[in-house]
Design a protein around this motif. Structure first.
Motif, short mmCIF file in Angstrom:
data_model
loop_
_atom_site.label_atom_id
_atom_site.label_comp_id
_atom_site.label_asym_id
_atom_site.label_seq_id
_atom_site.Cartn_x
_atom_site.Cartn_y
_atom_site.Cartn_z
N ALA A 26 79.04 -9.43 93.26
CA ALA A 26 79.58 -10.75 92.94
C ALA A 26 79.13 -11.84 93.90
CB ALA A 26 81.12 -10.68 92.94
N VAL A 27 78.40 -11.48 94.93
CA VAL A 27 78.02 -12.43 95.97
C VAL A 27 76.53 -12.77 95.87
CG1 VAL A 27 77.69 -12.68 98.46
CG2 VAL A 27 79.84 -11.80 97.58
N ASP A 28 76.24 -14.04 95.99
CA ASP A 28 74.84 -14.49 96.03
C ASP A 28 74.37 -14.45 97.48
OD1 ASP A 28 72.38 -15.55 95.55
OD2 ASP A 28 73.08 -17.62 95.32
N GLY A 29 73.83 -13.32 97.87
CA GLY A 29 73.41 -13.13 99.25
C GLY A 29 73.75 -11.73 99.73
N ASP A 30 73.43 -11.45 100.98
CA ASP A 30 73.61 -10.11 101.53
C ASP A 30 75.06 -9.83 101.87
OD1 ASP A 30 70.98 -9.42 101.34
OD2 ASP A 30 70.49 -9.80 103.45
N VAL A 31 75.48 -8.61 101.55
CA VAL A 31 76.73 -8.04 102.06
C VAL A 31 76.33 -6.92 103.01
CG1 VAL A 31 78.85 -6.80 101.51
CG2 VAL A 31 78.07 -8.66 100.02
N LEU A 32 76.59 -7.10 104.28
CA LEU A 32 76.14 -6.17 105.31
C LEU A 32 77.33 -5.42 105.90
CD1 LEU A 32 74.00 -5.05 107.31
CD2 LEU A 32 74.47 -7.06 108.75
N VAL A 33 77.28 -4.09 105.87
CA VAL A 33 78.30 -3.24 106.49
C VAL A 33 77.75 -2.73 107.81
CG1 VAL A 33 79.70 -1.15 106.27
CG2 VAL A 33 79.22 -2.55 104.25
N LEU A 34 78.49 -2.97 108.88
CA LEU A 34 78.08 -2.54 110.22
C LEU A 34 79.00 -1.39 110.65
CD1 LEU A 34 77.71 -6.13 111.66
CD2 LEU A 34 75.83 -4.53 111.27
N GLU A 35 78.42 -0.23 110.85
CA GLU A 35 79.17 0.99 111.19
C GLU A 35 78.62 1.56 112.49
OE1 GLU A 35 81.22 4.16 111.88
OE2 GLU A 35 81.83 2.80 110.26
N ARG A 36 79.51 1.85 113.43
CA ARG A 36 79.06 2.33 114.74
C ARG A 36 78.66 3.80 114.74
NH1 ARG A 36 84.97 1.94 117.71
NH2 ARG A 36 86.01 3.60 116.53
N GLU A 37 79.16 4.60 113.78
CA GLU A 37 78.84 6.02 113.73
C GLU A 37 77.47 6.24 113.08
OE1 GLU A 37 80.58 8.57 114.98
OE2 GLU A 37 82.09 7.22 115.80
N PRO A 38 76.90 7.45 113.22
CA PRO A 38 75.60 7.73 112.60
C PRO A 38 75.64 7.72 111.08
CG PRO A 38 76.06 9.30 114.37
CD PRO A 38 77.32 8.54 114.12
N GLU A 39 76.84 7.92 110.49
CA GLU A 39 76.98 7.91 109.03
C GLU A 39 78.21 7.11 108.66
OE1 GLU A 39 76.82 11.73 107.10
OE2 GLU A 39 75.58 12.57 108.71
N THR A 40 78.22 6.55 107.47
CA THR A 40 79.39 5.85 106.96
C THR A 40 80.36 6.86 106.35
OG1 THR A 40 78.22 5.45 104.89
CG2 THR A 40 78.18 3.68 106.52
N GLY A 41 81.58 6.41 106.13
CA GLY A 41 82.60 7.27 105.52
C GLY A 41 83.89 7.33 106.28
N GLY A 42 83.84 7.02 107.58
CA GLY A 42 85.06 7.00 108.39
C GLY A 42 85.63 8.38 108.64
N ILE A 43 86.92 8.43 108.90
CA ILE A 43 87.60 9.69 109.23
C ILE A 43 87.44 10.75 108.15
CG2 ILE A 43 89.89 10.71 109.58
CD1 ILE A 43 90.64 8.25 111.21
N PRO A 44 87.48 10.42 106.84
CA PRO A 44 87.32 11.47 105.83
C PRO A 44 86.02 12.26 105.96
CG PRO A 44 88.17 9.48 104.80
CD PRO A 44 87.81 9.12 106.22
N ARG A 45 85.02 11.67 106.58
CA ARG A 45 83.72 12.33 106.70
C ARG A 45 83.82 13.69 107.37
NH1 ARG A 45 79.44 11.95 110.41
NH2 ARG A 45 80.66 10.53 111.72
N HIS A 46 84.76 13.84 108.30
CA HIS A 46 84.89 15.13 108.97
C HIS A 46 86.28 15.74 108.75
CE1 HIS A 46 86.76 12.66 112.10
NE2 HIS A 46 85.66 11.95 112.14
N SER A 47 86.92 15.38 107.63
CA SER A 47 88.19 16.02 107.22
C SER A 47 87.86 16.94 106.05
CB SER A 47 89.22 14.95 106.82
OG SER A 47 89.49 14.09 107.90
N ASP A 48 87.36 18.12 106.36
CA ASP A 48 86.78 19.00 105.34
C ASP A 48 87.85 19.83 104.64
OD1 ASP A 48 84.94 20.15 103.76
OD2 ASP A 48 83.90 21.28 105.30
#
Length: 381
Positions: A26-48
């Motif tokens: 919906a945006v005319d331009g870049d939407v940039l996500v900045l994540e400090r970890e090596p992968e996106t996903g947050g806490i669920p990423r390692h809640s197996d």
């Protein structure tokens, strides 16, 4: 070097990824996500373990799969996801200082969404006395060790806390071959929903001691036991274990919000927001567990979906970065919401005339007292 984007999202967890997925088309331009970890996903990423995606995706999947789906949705929508990118501060109006292996730079945006989440307080912050042996972890550290580091743990664990995340720790311990021999909570009742608590106790045989706390950790190179105190009688006894997991007792990752000059809420320790999730700084929004530590991942994701509407409204009304901003009168006013005991906090903290309903159409309140049939009274001064 200064990079200009339309929207900068700080944090690539459920709230940030969902906001980016809603905004990018919906945006005319870049939407940039900045994540400090090596992968996106947050806490669920390692809640197996299963239990993710019920409210937002109408599914029931494991944490890693949930993280992959949110990441894929944001990328497919056209958002740009940058990992290993730490936002260390502000360099002006909606301008972020970013440090990564690729170097340092400034990112200037017409709108900023803070979705930095929350973290558990470790043992030192809980003032648990005793020795300093190996084997004491937060839930996040535990899940990293088991699911990402593939490290072996002990065989007998004590879990501090009885919230939903505490049962997540039990599942992780079980996957590593470690039995939870005791779960402690200072509350009169376990904090987790009955849907978590009863199956957990029945399936895993976990003993839950209410109105108790861990007062000491014992051991040399490795944990050998903990001392438990009954808060009603003061009596203490020792429980043999080789692993201790401190769960819950969350605090928002609020450093960036504080240094940005946002009005902060003394009760939640996160930024104050109105029902649209706008903060006190024009063009800066906040979502997820930065606001209310802590709720489930899908609730944080729904915050991300909700905040996208407010961001789009801001972008349609605001002038480009560096031009004359909106009149101050459009950014002030409203009725503050204040929680009184036994309620600890309420989110959002501000109702604006003509503003939208809050996320999920409800106020979020935290109570320090159990009420089987709660009734909330609202009064206006």
């Amino acid at each position: 070097m200064t990079e200009r984007v339309r929207v900068a999202v700080v944090g690539g967890g459920p709230a940030g990824l969902t906001a980016a997925a809603a905004l990018a088309p919906a945006v005319d331009g870049d939407v940039l996500v900045l994540e400090r970890e090596p992968e996106t996903g947050g806490i669920p990423r390692h809640s197996d373990h299963p239990g993710f995606g019920l409210r937002d995706l109408r599914t029931f999947v494991s944490g890693p799969e949930y993280a992959r789906r949110l990441t894929r949705a944001a990328r497919t929508a056209g958002a740009r996801l940058e990992t290993e990118a730490m936002v260390t501060g502000w360099a002006g109006e909606r301008t972020l200082e970013v440090t990564s292996p690729r170097g340092r730079r400034l990112v200037a945006a017409d709108a900023v969404v803070l979705a930095t989440g929350a973290r558990e307080r470790p043992r030192p912050a809980r003032l648990i006395a005793g020795d300093r042996p190996d084997g004491v972890h937060t839930t996040g550290q535990l899940q990293n060790l088991v699911h990402l580091g593939r490290r072996d743990l002990g065989r007998r664990a004590v879990v501090v806390g009885a919230a939903a995340v505490s049962w997540s720790a039990v599942l992780t311990l079980r996957a590593a071959g470690c039995r939870t021999v005791l779960m402690t909570t200072e509350y009169a009742r376990p904090e987790a929903y009955t849907a978590f608590r009863l199956p957990g106790r029945l399936a895993f045989g976990v003993l839950v001691r209410t109105r108790t706390r861990v007062v000491r950790v014992n051991g040399g190179d490795r944990v050998t036991s903990v001392d438990i105190e009954n808060l009603g009688t003061g009596a203490r006894h020792r429980v043999a274990c080789d692993t201790v997991v401190t769960t819950g007792d969350w605090i928002p990752d609020h450093e960036l919000a504080r240094t940005g000059g946002l009005d902060m809420d003394e009760a939640t320790l996160g930024p104050r927001v109105d029902t649209s999730l706008a903060t006190s700084v024009p063009g800066v929004f906040a979502a997820g567990n930065l606001l209310h530590p802590v709720d489930t991942a899908d609730v944080a994701a729904l915050d991300g979906r909700h905040v996208a509407t407010a961001v789009l409204h801001h972008l349609s009304a605001a002038t480009p970065l560096g031009a004359t901003p909106l009149p101050a009168a459009a950014l002030v006013g409203g009725v503050p919401l204040v929680a009184e005991p036994p309620l600890r906090w309420v989110v959002p903290q501000l109702l604006r005339p003509g503003g939208p309903p809050p996320s999920r159409g409800r106020l979020l309140l935290w109570s320090d007292a159990f009420r089987p049939f709660p009734r909330v009274a609202a009064t206006q001064d």
